[in-house]
Scaffold this active site. Structure first.
Site, PDB file in Angstrom:
ATOM      1  CG  HIS A  64       5.208   1.202   5.794  1.00 16.53           C
ATOM      2  ND1 HIS A  64       5.208   0.265   4.797  1.00 16.53           N
ATOM      3  CD2 HIS A  64       3.925   1.320   6.205  1.00 16.53           C
ATOM      4  CE1 HIS A  64       3.986  -0.183   4.624  1.00 16.53           C
ATOM      5  NE2 HIS A  64       3.182   0.441   5.469  1.00 16.53           N
ATOM      6  CG  ASP A  65       8.340  -0.275   2.975  1.00 18.10           C
ATOM      7  OD1 ASP A  65       9.580  -0.410   3.075  1.00 18.10           O
ATOM      8  OD2 ASP A  65       7.530  -0.901   3.679  1.00 18.10           O
ATOM      9  N   GLY A  82       1.605   4.148   3.495  1.00 12.69           N
ATOM     10  CA  GLY A  82       2.754   3.368   3.058  1.00 12.69           C
ATOM     11  C   GLY A  82       2.771   3.088   1.569  1.00 12.69           C
TER      12      GLY A  82
END
Length: 140
Positions: A64-65, A82
């Site tokens: 994520h991100d 992430g």
């Protein structure tokens, strides 16, 4: 001044289409720009930013991100946790692991099986567990 790529696109009316294998798993928040290839069983989590001409190979996982700049290559089985930033032209090798909140510098190479626990300087080759700079491979 136009790049050679831009000249060819203009002259021959080329269009780069993103290619996503049906078995790839992408979050609905991910946008795949032109020229990207997402291969078999790749997993891309939410809020991942991908720029043009990125190649994510089979069984790779992007957390994520994260952010992948133009012309990056993520090899088979690589795992990016992430909040990873992969700068332009960087290569993540087969089965490499990058822990959270790291930056892979532009034109850097992470060797196969390496475990990245700190930032990778631009233009370097890192290898090992934990990954260490082995040599400068691209002038910065």
């Amino acid at each position: 001044m136009q790049t050679l790529r831009d000249q060819l696109v203009a002259r021959f009316d080329l269009a780069f289409t993103p290619l996503v294998h049906p078995s790839a798993s992408l979050s609905p928040t991910v946008r795949i720009p032109p020229g990207c290839i997402i291969n078999t069983r790749a997993v891309i989590a939410s809020n991942v930013q991908i720029e043009e001409h990125v190649f994510i190979n089979r069984n790779a996982s992007i957390g994520h991100d994260s952010s992948l700049a133009k012309f990056c290559i993520v090899q088979p089985g690589a795992n990016l946790a992430g909040h990873i930033t992969v700068e332009e032209g960087a290569v993540i090798g087969i089965g490499a692991t990058v822990i959270e909140d790291q930056t892979i510098g532009h034109h850097a190479v992470v060797a196969a099986g390496a475990v990245v626990t700190r930032e990778v300087p631009p233009g370097t080759l890192v290898a090992g567990v934990p990954a260490e700079v082995k040599k400068q491979i691209y002038p910065v």
